[in-house]
Scaffold this active site. Structure first.
Site, short mmCIF file in Angstrom:
data_model
loop_
_atom_site.label_atom_id
_atom_site.label_comp_id
_atom_site.label_asym_id
_atom_site.label_seq_id
_atom_site.Cartn_x
_atom_site.Cartn_y
_atom_site.Cartn_z
N ARG A 260 0.75 -1.27 0.10
CA ARG A 260 0.01 -0.02 -0.10
C ARG A 260 0.79 1.15 0.20
NH1 ARG A 260 -3.21 -2.74 -1.78
NH2 ARG A 260 -5.57 -3.28 -0.96
N GLU A 289 -2.73 7.97 -5.81
CA GLU A 289 -3.24 7.46 -7.15
C GLU A 289 -4.17 7.80 -7.67
OE1 GLU A 289 -3.17 3.19 -6.08
OE2 GLU A 289 -1.05 3.09 -5.43
N HIS A 308 0.20 0.12 -10.02
CA HIS A 308 -0.47 -0.68 -9.03
C HIS A 308 -1.26 -1.70 -9.82
CE1 HIS A 308 -2.86 -0.36 -4.93
NE2 HIS A 308 -2.72 -1.68 -5.31
#
Length: 347
Positions: A260, A289, A308
């Site tokens: 994370r 993000e 990601h």
């Protein structure tokens, strides 16, 4: 039997007893992710002889209209929707992280299971790819040359511009699915020495030389050549990789962020990268993000990033459907569910 299994056992047995008088009714499942026909058939067959109705809710309004008769939900629930779900017995989250889950829903008696370990193989593969890009100079030196149609060796045959991983030490924070898979690849595939920390008491994997409690983290960070962030996001782990930690790392070491983004301080990382204290960083996750186009991380040539996507892949979806199907099978038989979320711990 583990603590999670004991919790899950009580949950599923209670659910089975509560639903025993209604076994002639269809098992009504609402999903917030669209599954293809083959996947839906796998999920239906998991309930054995019991009839199953699976409905895809395209938006929150549609979900609210379906909730009164829903027994199982795949996805997430909001606090404002709790009163509309009197028959909801179990929520299967579509991801592994719980930091975005509604806190009031987590505080409710409705059990939640997640996708822990399902995405780990792809994430671990990506971690090693990012690491090799930095250690072998691929992203720092040679990809930029490729785009310019150039061929210029960097350094000499004995200079430290290219380093080997064998014999070097990797420190992993978080020995869940991601950390475990990375440790196996780094140790057995690349001959690295692995040390790690984890908040849960657990048996030390064979691939790990030292496994200790989280309080050892600052000391561990000083010793390693590669430091890996693989822990869940909780109030205790947020921004644990800060400027003090980065500066305590050995000069020329490497940082990998795989779980994370909010676990690390991005501006502190930029600072130590630009100063040359760290050799580089491999990042699949970021505190913000998508990463803003004007973020100074893009000015660091010793960084390699993926958006990601490290857990993506065809095999991931096969595991995800199989995991959900197995939990449906267990639910209908009153057996312990897999990957029950520890609501107090937050993962």
């Amino acid at each position: 039997m583990s603590r999670r299994s004991l919790i899950a056992s009580g949950i599923t047995l209670a659910a089975a007893q509560a639903g025993s008088a209604q076994n002639q009714e269809p098992l009504r499942i609402v999903v917030l992710q669209e599954f293809d026909p083959k996947e839906l058939e796998i999920l239906r067959r998991a309930a054995g002889s019991r009839k199953v109705e699976i409905t895809y809710a395209k938006n929150r309004q549609e979900l609210k209209s379906l909730l009164p008769n829903t027994e199982i939900l795949y996805g997430d629930l909001q606090a404002s929707e709790l009163d509309f779900a009197p028959r909801l017995k179990w929520i299967q989250a579509g991801g592994a992280g719980m930091e975005g889950f509604d806190k009031k829903v987590l505080a409710s008696p409705i059990p939640v299971t997640n996708m822990q370990r399902i995405f780990a193989p792809g994430i671990a593969d990506t971690a090693m790819g990012l690491l090799l890009c930095i250690s072998r100079g691929i992203s720092t030196y040679y990809m930029p040359q490729f785009y310019k149609r150039e061929w210029k060796p960097v350094g000499t045959v004995r200079s430290p511009d290219h380093i080997e991983l064998a014999g070097r030490t990797m420190g992993i924070v978080g020995m869940g699915g991601i950390g475990t898979e990375i440790a196996k690849r780094a140790h057995y595939g690349f001959g690295m020495r692995i040390v790690a920390t984890d908040a849960k008491p657990m048996a030390k994997p064979d691939s790990v030389e030292i496994l200790r409690e989280p309080s050892w983290f600052p000391e561990m960070a000083k010793q390693v050549d590669v430091l890996v962030s693989a822990a869940p996001h909780t109030p205790k782990t947020e921004r644990m990789f800060n400027e003090a930690i980065f500066r305590s790392m050995k000069k020329g070491s490497i940082f990998l962020a795989m779980s994370r983004g909010k676990l690390y301080d991005d501006m502190a990382l930029v600072k130590v990268l630009k100063e040359g204290h760290l050799r580089g960083a491999g990042l699949d996750v970021f505190p913000i993000e998508p990463v803003p186009a004007n973020h100074p991380i893009f000015d660091c040539p010793n960084v390699v990033m993926t958006p990601h996507t490290s857990g993506w892949g065809e095999e991931r979806q096969v595991r995800l459907v199989a995991h959900f199907a197995e939990n449906i099978r267990r639910y209908t038989l009153g057996e312990p569910l897999l990957a029950v979320v520890d609501k107090a711990a937050g993962y």
